[in-house]
Enzyme design. Sequence first.
Site, PDB file in Angstrom:
ATOM      1  N   SER A  14      28.832  42.616  72.380  1.00  0.00           N
ATOM      2  CA  SER A  14      28.392  43.513  73.878  1.00  0.00           C
ATOM      3  C   SER A  14      28.574  43.347  74.608  1.00  0.00           C
ATOM      4  O   SER A  14      28.902  42.132  75.307  1.00  0.00           O
ATOM      5  CB  SER A  14      26.776  43.246  73.713  1.00  0.00           C
ATOM      6  OG  SER A  14      26.362  43.643  74.572  1.00  0.00           O
ATOM      7  N   GLY A  15      29.727  43.804  75.723  1.00  0.00           N
ATOM      8  CA  GLY A  15      30.391  43.688  77.179  1.00  0.00           C
ATOM      9  C   GLY A  15      29.114  42.754  78.101  1.00  0.00           C
ATOM     10  O   GLY A  15      29.528  41.757  78.325  1.00  0.00           O
ATOM     11  N   SER A  16      28.251  43.585  78.174  1.00  0.00           N
ATOM     12  CA  SER A  16      26.809  43.112  78.685  1.00  0.00           C
ATOM     13  C   SER A  16      26.227  41.973  78.542  1.00  0.00           C
ATOM     14  O   SER A  16      26.227  40.879  78.800  1.00  0.00           O
ATOM     15  CB  SER A  16      26.145  44.343  79.232  1.00  0.00           C
ATOM     16  OG  SER A  16      24.746  44.277  78.040  1.00  0.00           O
ATOM     17  N   GLY A  17      25.661  41.439  77.180  1.00  0.00           N
ATOM     18  CA  GLY A  17      24.951  40.596  76.150  1.00  0.00           C
ATOM     19  C   GLY A  17      23.677  40.792  76.226  1.00  0.00           C
ATOM     20  O   GLY A  17      23.194  39.741  76.500  1.00  0.00           O
ATOM     21  N   GLU A  18      23.358  42.133  77.215  1.00  0.00           N
ATOM     22  CA  GLU A  18      21.941  42.618  77.142  1.00  0.00           C
ATOM     23  C   GLU A  18      21.248  43.502  76.707  1.00  0.00           C
ATOM     24  O   GLU A  18      20.122  43.641  76.884  1.00  0.00           O
ATOM     25  CB  GLU A  18      22.119  42.630  79.016  1.00  0.00           C
ATOM     26  CG  GLU A  18      22.533  41.577  80.052  1.00  0.00           C
ATOM     27  CD  GLU A  18      21.890  40.226  80.314  1.00  0.00           C
ATOM     28  OE1 GLU A  18      20.355  40.423  80.023  1.00  0.00           O
ATOM     29  OE2 GLU A  18      22.314  39.316  80.404  1.00  0.00           O
ATOM     30  N   THR A  19      22.189  44.438  75.880  1.00  0.00           N
ATOM     31  CA  THR A  19      21.321  45.139  75.397  1.00  0.00           C
ATOM     32  C   THR A  19      20.396  44.959  74.746  1.00  0.00           C
ATOM     33  O   THR A  19      20.550  44.392  73.076  1.00  0.00           O
ATOM     34  CB  THR A  19      22.730  46.130  74.543  1.00  0.00           C
ATOM     35  OG1 THR A  19      23.725  46.086  75.291  1.00  0.00           O
ATOM     36  CG2 THR A  19      21.464  47.342  73.468  1.00  0.00           C
ATOM     37  N   SER A  71      36.609  50.257  79.063  1.00  0.00           N
ATOM     38  CA  SER A  71      37.456  50.436  78.205  1.00  0.00           C
ATOM     39  C   SER A  71      38.571  49.207  78.558  1.00  0.00           C
ATOM     40  O   SER A  71      38.581  48.740  76.890  1.00  0.00           O
ATOM     41  CB  SER A  71      37.825  51.514  78.436  1.00  0.00           C
ATOM     42  OG  SER A  71      37.648  52.892  79.014  1.00  0.00           O
ATOM     43  N   GLU A  85      36.473  46.933  75.437  1.00  0.00           N
ATOM     44  CA  GLU A  85      36.656  48.030  74.189  1.00  0.00           C
ATOM     45  C   GLU A  85      37.794  47.823  73.556  1.00  0.00           C
ATOM     46  O   GLU A  85      37.810  47.579  72.056  1.00  0.00           O
ATOM     47  CB  GLU A  85      36.263  49.512  73.900  1.00  0.00           C
ATOM     48  CG  GLU A  85      34.891  49.332  75.173  1.00  0.00           C
ATOM     49  CD  GLU A  85      34.372  50.477  75.750  1.00  0.00           C
ATOM     50  OE1 GLU A  85      32.761  50.469  76.021  1.00  0.00           O
ATOM     51  OE2 GLU A  85      35.459  50.761  75.817  1.00  0.00           O
ATOM     52  N   ARG A 103      38.469  46.506  57.895  1.00  0.00           N
ATOM     53  CA  ARG A 103      39.008  45.085  57.928  1.00  0.00           C
ATOM     54  C   ARG A 103      38.820  44.395  56.885  1.00  0.00           C
ATOM     55  O   ARG A 103      39.520  43.732  56.402  1.00  0.00           O
ATOM     56  CB  ARG A 103      39.975  45.326  59.069  1.00  0.00           C
ATOM     57  CG  ARG A 103      40.536  46.172  59.500  1.00  0.00           C
ATOM     58  CD  ARG A 103      42.563  46.632  58.987  1.00  0.00           C
ATOM     59  NE  ARG A 103      42.669  47.193  59.521  1.00  0.00           N
ATOM     60  CZ  ARG A 103      43.287  48.984  58.894  1.00  0.00           C
ATOM     61  NH1 ARG A 103      43.014  48.697  58.121  1.00  0.00           N
ATOM     62  NH2 ARG A 103      43.940  49.605  59.523  1.00  0.00           N
ATOM     63  N   ARG A 159      30.795  52.207  72.020  1.00  0.00           N
ATOM     64  CA  ARG A 159      32.514  52.338  71.754  1.00  0.00           C
ATOM     65  C   ARG A 159      32.145  51.133  71.337  1.00  0.00           C
ATOM     66  O   ARG A 159      33.120  50.495  70.315  1.00  0.00           O
ATOM     67  CB  ARG A 159      32.796  52.301  73.215  1.00  0.00           C
ATOM     68  CG  ARG A 159      33.591  54.149  73.752  1.00  0.00           C
ATOM     69  CD  ARG A 159      33.865  53.927  74.515  1.00  0.00           C
ATOM     70  NE  ARG A 159      35.331  53.647  75.568  1.00  0.00           N
ATOM     71  CZ  ARG A 159      36.363  53.469  75.481  1.00  0.00           C
ATOM     72  NH1 ARG A 159      36.605  54.811  75.776  1.00  0.00           N
ATOM     73  NH2 ARG A 159      36.867  53.421  75.472  1.00  0.00           N
ATOM     74  N   SER A 160      31.443  49.941  71.616  1.00  0.00           N
ATOM     75  CA  SER A 160      31.714  48.458  70.966  1.00  0.00           C
ATOM     76  C   SER A 160      31.524  48.462  69.754  1.00  0.00           C
ATOM     77  O   SER A 160      31.538  47.854  68.765  1.00  0.00           O
ATOM     78  CB  SER A 160      30.503  47.310  71.699  1.00  0.00           C
ATOM     79  OG  SER A 160      30.640  47.291  72.765  1.00  0.00           O
ATOM     80  N   ASP A 200      40.787  42.831  65.341  1.00  0.00           N
ATOM     81  CA  ASP A 200      42.391  43.001  64.764  1.00  0.00           C
ATOM     82  C   ASP A 200      42.990  41.013  63.680  1.00  0.00           C
ATOM     83  O   ASP A 200      43.373  40.704  63.182  1.00  0.00           O
ATOM     84  CB  ASP A 200      43.342  43.644  65.134  1.00  0.00           C
ATOM     85  CG  ASP A 200      42.858  45.248  64.459  1.00  0.00           C
ATOM     86  OD1 ASP A 200      41.792  45.269  63.427  1.00  0.00           O
ATOM     87  OD2 ASP A 200      43.952  46.748  65.164  1.00  0.00           O
ATOM     88  N   HIS A 226      39.284  45.483  53.672  1.00  0.00           N
ATOM     89  CA  HIS A 226      40.193  45.685  53.404  1.00  0.00           C
ATOM     90  C   HIS A 226      39.940  44.204  52.649  1.00  0.00           C
ATOM     91  O   HIS A 226      41.447  43.499  51.513  1.00  0.00           O
ATOM     92  CB  HIS A 226      40.714  46.231  54.135  1.00  0.00           C
ATOM     93  CG  HIS A 226      40.805  47.062  54.107  1.00  0.00           C
ATOM     94  ND1 HIS A 226      41.053  47.919  55.803  1.00  0.00           N
ATOM     95  CD2 HIS A 226      40.338  48.079  53.481  1.00  0.00           C
ATOM     96  CE1 HIS A 226      40.547  49.433  55.042  1.00  0.00           C
ATOM     97  NE2 HIS A 226      40.821  49.652  53.988  1.00  0.00           N
TER      98      HIS A 226
END
Length: 184
Positions: A86-91, A148, A151, A57, A46-47, A159, A60
Amino acid sequence: MQTIAYTKEILAELSRTIERMDDAEAEKLVDGMQRANKIFVAGSGRSGLMAKAFAMRMMHVGLDPYVVGETITPNLEANDMLIIGSGSGETKSLLSMAEKATSIGASLALVTTNPTSVIAPLAAIMIEIPAQAKAEGTSGKSIQPMGSLYEQSLLLFYDSIILRFMEKKELHNDTMYGRHANLE
């Protein structure tokens, strides 16, 4: 709880989360985007979807953005920027991209819940979104499942970066609309 009550709580969570973010780091991101030749975005799951919305954007407003992994994405060069969400920053795949980008001399920005992650020390710009990471489960930061809150905050943050960029460049909606897809 009924649906509208959940919606109100989600909005309250978003408000509390965004209030705790660092505007100075956000401003560094806007400035870095103005200097970059090309801007690449990356994220998993989802990130990654939030990154794609951000790239749209950026196009645009007249920037030259690319989504890492798409078939038309060119090579990253020294005067470019990579923005990782990245939520975890570990991916591991994102860590590999971050290492490659910094070895080339590109600027790296990280938007994460985890300022002590393995990617964080590589980033010239590090924005923390103080939200529940998906691995935290029921940490009490959110009523929402998994990541959630992160994200949603990520999309709102992206935005807001566009709005600040528009302000600095004195751009308006009509300018952006002129770059909107017209083969639909």
